[in-house]
Write an enzyme that holds these catalytic residues in place. Sequence first.
Site, PDB file in Angstrom:
ATOM      1  N   GLU A  34      41.405-124.274 -54.413  1.00 24.82           N
ATOM      2  CA  GLU A  34      41.386-122.829 -54.635  1.00 24.82           C
ATOM      3  C   GLU A  34      41.182-122.130 -53.291  1.00 24.82           C
ATOM      4  OE1 GLU A  34      42.163-121.012 -56.967  1.00 24.82           O
ATOM      5  OE2 GLU A  34      41.205-119.077 -56.641  1.00 24.82           O
ATOM      6  N   LEU A  82      27.657-148.241 -29.481  1.00 24.52           N
ATOM      7  CA  LEU A  82      26.624-149.121 -30.037  1.00 24.52           C
ATOM      8  C   LEU A  82      27.036-150.579 -29.931  1.00 24.52           C
ATOM      9  CD1 LEU A  82      25.628-147.451 -33.433  1.00 24.52           C
ATOM     10  CD2 LEU A  82      24.459-147.307 -31.235  1.00 24.52           C
ATOM     11  N   GLU A 112      22.589-145.555 -41.935  1.00 23.52           N
ATOM     12  CA  GLU A 112      23.631-144.557 -42.236  1.00 23.52           C
ATOM     13  C   GLU A 112      24.977-145.238 -42.360  1.00 23.52           C
ATOM     14  OE1 GLU A 112      23.700-141.795 -38.989  1.00 23.52           O
ATOM     15  OE2 GLU A 112      21.628-141.178 -39.298  1.00 23.52           O
ATOM     16  N   LYS A 114      28.549-146.126 -41.363  1.00 22.54           N
ATOM     17  CA  LYS A 114      29.270-146.053 -40.087  1.00 22.54           C
ATOM     18  C   LYS A 114      30.668-145.547 -40.407  1.00 22.54           C
ATOM     19  CE  LYS A 114      30.916-149.088 -36.422  1.00 22.54           C
ATOM     20  NZ  LYS A 114      31.531-148.031 -35.634  1.00 22.54           N
ATOM     21  N   ASP A 116      34.382-144.496 -40.042  1.00 24.49           N
ATOM     22  CA  ASP A 116      35.488-145.009 -39.238  1.00 24.49           C
ATOM     23  C   ASP A 116      36.403-143.850 -38.845  1.00 24.49           C
ATOM     24  OD1 ASP A 116      37.045-146.803 -37.930  1.00 24.49           O
ATOM     25  OD2 ASP A 116      38.018-147.605 -39.721  1.00 24.49           O
ATOM     26  N   ARG A 135      34.813-138.327 -27.032  1.00 24.72           N
ATOM     27  CA  ARG A 135      33.900-139.174 -26.304  1.00 24.72           C
ATOM     28  C   ARG A 135      34.433-139.457 -24.889  1.00 24.72           C
ATOM     29  NH1 ARG A 135      30.741-143.418 -28.378  1.00 24.72           N
ATOM     30  NH2 ARG A 135      32.267-143.790 -30.000  1.00 24.72           N
ATOM     31  N   GLU A 170      31.726-137.755 -36.310  1.00 27.05           N
ATOM     32  CA  GLU A 170      33.063-138.345 -36.384  1.00 27.05           C
ATOM     33  C   GLU A 170      34.000-137.390 -37.103  1.00 27.05           C
ATOM     34  OE1 GLU A 170      33.655-142.045 -35.561  1.00 27.05           O
ATOM     35  OE2 GLU A 170      31.723-141.556 -34.649  1.00 27.05           O
ATOM     36  N   TYR A 222      26.018-136.648 -37.265  1.00 30.77           N
ATOM     37  CA  TYR A 222      24.813-137.456 -37.500  1.00 30.77           C
ATOM     38  C   TYR A 222      23.869-137.565 -36.314  1.00 30.77           C
ATOM     39  CZ  TYR A 222      28.272-140.499 -35.389  1.00 30.77           C
ATOM     40  OH  TYR A 222      29.242-140.988 -34.575  1.00 30.77           O
ATOM     41  N   LYS A 310      28.700-154.443 -38.947  1.00 31.63           N
ATOM     42  CA  LYS A 310      30.043-154.217 -39.495  1.00 31.63           C
ATOM     43  C   LYS A 310      30.296-155.106 -40.704  1.00 31.63           C
ATOM     44  CE  LYS A 310      32.870-152.796 -35.755  1.00 31.63           C
ATOM     45  NZ  LYS A 310      34.229-152.325 -35.702  1.00 31.63           N
ATOM     46  N   CYS A 404      73.480-155.883 -37.563  1.00 34.11           N
ATOM     47  CA  CYS A 404      72.856-155.328 -38.762  1.00 34.11           C
ATOM     48  C   CYS A 404      72.985-156.325 -39.905  1.00 34.11           C
ATOM     49  CB  CYS A 404      73.524-154.013 -39.132  1.00 34.11           C
ATOM     50  SG  CYS A 404      72.953-153.361 -40.707  1.00 34.11           S
ATOM     51  N   CYS A 407      75.624-154.751 -42.442  1.00 31.08           N
ATOM     52  CA  CYS A 407      77.021-154.419 -42.169  1.00 31.08           C
ATOM     53  C   CYS A 407      77.576-155.094 -40.921  1.00 31.08           C
ATOM     54  CB  CYS A 407      77.201-152.905 -42.072  1.00 31.08           C
ATOM     55  SG  CYS A 407      76.451-152.213 -40.594  1.00 31.08           S
ATOM     56  N   CYS A 420      70.679-149.460 -36.448  1.00 30.79           N
ATOM     57  CA  CYS A 420      72.072-149.724 -36.791  1.00 30.79           C
ATOM     58  C   CYS A 420      72.829-148.410 -36.632  1.00 30.79           C
ATOM     59  CB  CYS A 420      72.182-150.212 -38.233  1.00 30.79           C
ATOM     60  SG  CYS A 420      73.879-150.197 -38.829  1.00 30.79           S
ATOM     61  N   CYS A 425      76.957-147.765 -42.991  1.00 31.68           N
ATOM     62  CA  CYS A 425      76.306-149.044 -43.321  1.00 31.68           C
ATOM     63  C   CYS A 425      75.825-149.010 -44.778  1.00 31.68           C
ATOM     64  CB  CYS A 425      75.122-149.236 -42.375  1.00 31.68           C
ATOM     65  SG  CYS A 425      73.956-150.491 -42.898  1.00 31.68           S
TER      66      CYS A 425
HETATM   67  S1  IVH Z   1      24.783-143.335 -34.084  1.00 38.93           S
HETATM   68  C1  IVH Z   1      24.155-143.633 -29.080  1.00 38.93           C
HETATM   69  N1  IVH Z   1      25.686-143.109 -36.515  1.00 38.93           N
HETATM   70  O1  IVH Z   1      30.285-145.792 -34.280  1.00 38.93           O
HETATM   71  C2  IVH Z   1      25.158-143.737 -30.174  1.00 38.93           C
HETATM   72  N2  IVH Z   1      27.231-143.725 -34.830  1.00 38.93           N
HETATM   73  O2  IVH Z   1      30.346-148.433 -33.011  1.00 38.93           O
HETATM   74  C3  IVH Z   1      24.526-143.460 -31.499  1.00 38.93           C
HETATM   75  N3  IVH Z   1      29.549-144.026 -35.646  1.00 38.93           N
HETATM   76  O3  IVH Z   1      29.453-144.723 -31.025  1.00 38.93           O
HETATM   77  C4  IVH Z   1      25.547-143.541 -32.546  1.00 38.93           C
HETATM   78  N4  IVH Z   1      29.129-143.523 -37.731  1.00 38.93           N
HETATM   79  O4  IVH Z   1      31.014-143.236 -32.569  1.00 38.93           O
HETATM   80  C5  IVH Z   1      26.005-143.403 -35.255  1.00 38.93           C
HETATM   81  N5  IVH Z   1      26.317-142.817 -38.737  1.00 38.93           N
HETATM   82  C6  IVH Z   1      26.646-143.115 -37.462  1.00 38.93           C
HETATM   83  C7  IVH Z   1      27.959-143.444 -37.061  1.00 38.93           C
HETATM   84  C8  IVH Z   1      28.219-143.752 -35.734  1.00 38.93           C
HETATM   85  C9  IVH Z   1      30.065-143.869 -36.856  1.00 38.93           C
HETATM   86  C10 IVH Z   1      30.340-144.410 -34.456  1.00 38.93           C
HETATM   87  C11 IVH Z   1      29.874-143.764 -33.187  1.00 38.93           C
HETATM   88  C12 IVH Z   1      29.336-144.925 -32.380  1.00 38.93           C
HETATM   89  C13 IVH Z   1      30.177-146.059 -32.899  1.00 38.93           C
HETATM   90  C14 IVH Z   1      29.527-147.386 -32.637  1.00 38.93           C
END
Ligand code: IVH
Length: 662
Positions: A34, A82, A112, A114, A116, A135, A170, A222, A310, A404, A407, A420, A425
Amino acid sequence: MSQASKKHKELAEEIRKLDRAYHEEAQPLVSDQEYDRLYRELLDLEQEHPELQTPDSPSQRVGGAPLPHFTSVAHTVPMQSLDNTYSASELEAFVDRIQKALAGEKLGFVIEPKIDGVAVSVRYEKGKFTQGLTRGDGQHGDDITANLRTIRHLPLEIKNKAAVLEVRGEVYYPSAAFEKLNRQREAAGEPVFANPRNAAAGTLKQLNSRLVAKRPLSIVLYGPGELKGVTCATQQEWLELIAQAGLPAPEKTWFAETKAELLAAIEALDAERRKFAYATDGAVVQLNEWRLRKALGPTSKAPRWAIAYKYSAEKAVTTLEDVTFQVGRTGVITPVAELKPVLLAGTTVSRATLHNFEEIKRKDIRRGDHVTIEKAGEIIPAVLGAVLEARTGAEKAIEPPEKCPACDTALVWDGIFLRCPNASCPAQTQRRIQHFAQRGAMDIDGMGESLVEQLVDANLAKDPADLYDLTLEQLSGLERMAEKSAQNVLDGIEASKKADLWRLIFGLGILHVGAGSARALANHFGTLEALENATEEELLKVRDVGEVVAKSIVHWFRKPENLDLLRRLLKAGVNTKALQTAVRTGGTNLAGKTFVLTGTLSEPREDVKERIIAAGGKVASSVSKKTDYVVAGENAGSKLEDAMRLGVRVLSEKEFAKLAEN
Ligand code: IVH
């Protein structure tokens, strides 16, 4: 005040109100759809009346002229990365190390998701968003302020008026939107993104923020960057502080004091993370107290007080039995891995794209190899690489084909793509006709892949226009085609002559023209003839059209074989006018009305939606006082209740059909 400027003022005020509710009160008043609808309406109005586009209009998120390049800016506080681990024992060792270094302190950890995405730093000064950086190398990043401004979930103003509040987070491409984006790109003949992070990174790299504004990027914040005039002692307090300020913080975090609690939290996060709007690839574990973080300090590349755990993506090893070469609509050859079927993330995988020959070379993948394949969440199964230890020496290099496969024409290189060049074709012909007939384009009932293949094989169709010359005898002569189904197909072909102009434009398969741009073009030009005669400059005035698209369109209409195709489509009686023009002047019952669909309808929801939009109506996802009608199918639930509560008119499918008819 003119009608338009009055409407503009109303819209701008409404949008500002929604923004405030969303960011400052964390209280969204309407659904995202909306909101987008109102926002679009504002943009449309400003396009028609450019004088209404004042600097304080909410439209100014959309961005200005493209930048020549990004400016590099120093991070006042470096953006570190990290350390990563995949193992629980390394995680325990991390806790042990900290306990040893901080003997006697009571420790607490925040866990927290992570995310992507793409790491960014956003800066607020006295409550105003002033700068956003990537970054980069951690010391310097690119200034992507204009691109970040387009992200609706990033407030341009926050409640916290500290001198400097820099927040790290992110930018991500929402999982749900990602699939749609790839489907559109595929349909427009453009390469697909490998995963949502790729799509987010590719989008943020755009110098033209107007293009960024069209993608539904989002953001989660974060971490702290530079802070002035902010007092905060722990990560938990910090997350609270940013959420209070109106910034998007992670929707859920965990807290642990012991190793056992920590491992349990990581498991709990794993069980829930697929529900989040963004892709996640792990858990970030960090010490809660900032005083203790300071005491530990960083190594040269990463802090000692945090670690990323991870989750392993689902992987499998199987044999690469063969590589086949697929010819796309535009002649691009895609190598496809034919795999020994293997179960992966709940589905059997027997094929995976190898993208292009550069990738094969880079990964040194050979026929007969044992290969590792991966599938994580929404990501398309991909071949990661060969298992080198399993090589026997019998594996064969994968050479790009010279001719190809369909053809036999000699292939040519076009950058990293092999193509191609033969416009007639049969494989390209088949894909072009399939594209034309598909549901999202001319929507010809019964015209599936196998029928198109047969038609091309039997030389009954060399391009989409030939479909309109097919006869009952020709069709019923085909395999598995009884007279009744042949008649149904003919009926489908006949019905498609009435399709709206945008469907035709999309169906033509002009490179880079997806369904979205086709709609915009149809709306703008109104007829196929006007589109055909449009110059590049005129095309650039259309909202969804950039330079690449404009050039591609002009190029397409210059080719004699395409003009011939158009001539024959016209002769067949295919509609070449935008049906919506009738609607824009308010000619139908649905025009200007807002509908909400709920429950199970007897035809696909997308189709009903399509019909409403084509007739000038709107479809919203939630019921509000502004909803004109709720169309309720079977098992309608809460939206039906909402309608009753708000006194919104409810229609059965039958009643809706009647309304739509007139
Ligand atoms: S804390 C000093 N919290 O993952 C850096 N990083 O592989 C403190 N990332 O560099 C980072 N989610 O770019 C933090 N909840 C989260 C995150 C997070 C994704 C990224 C971040 C970091 C990378 C490390």
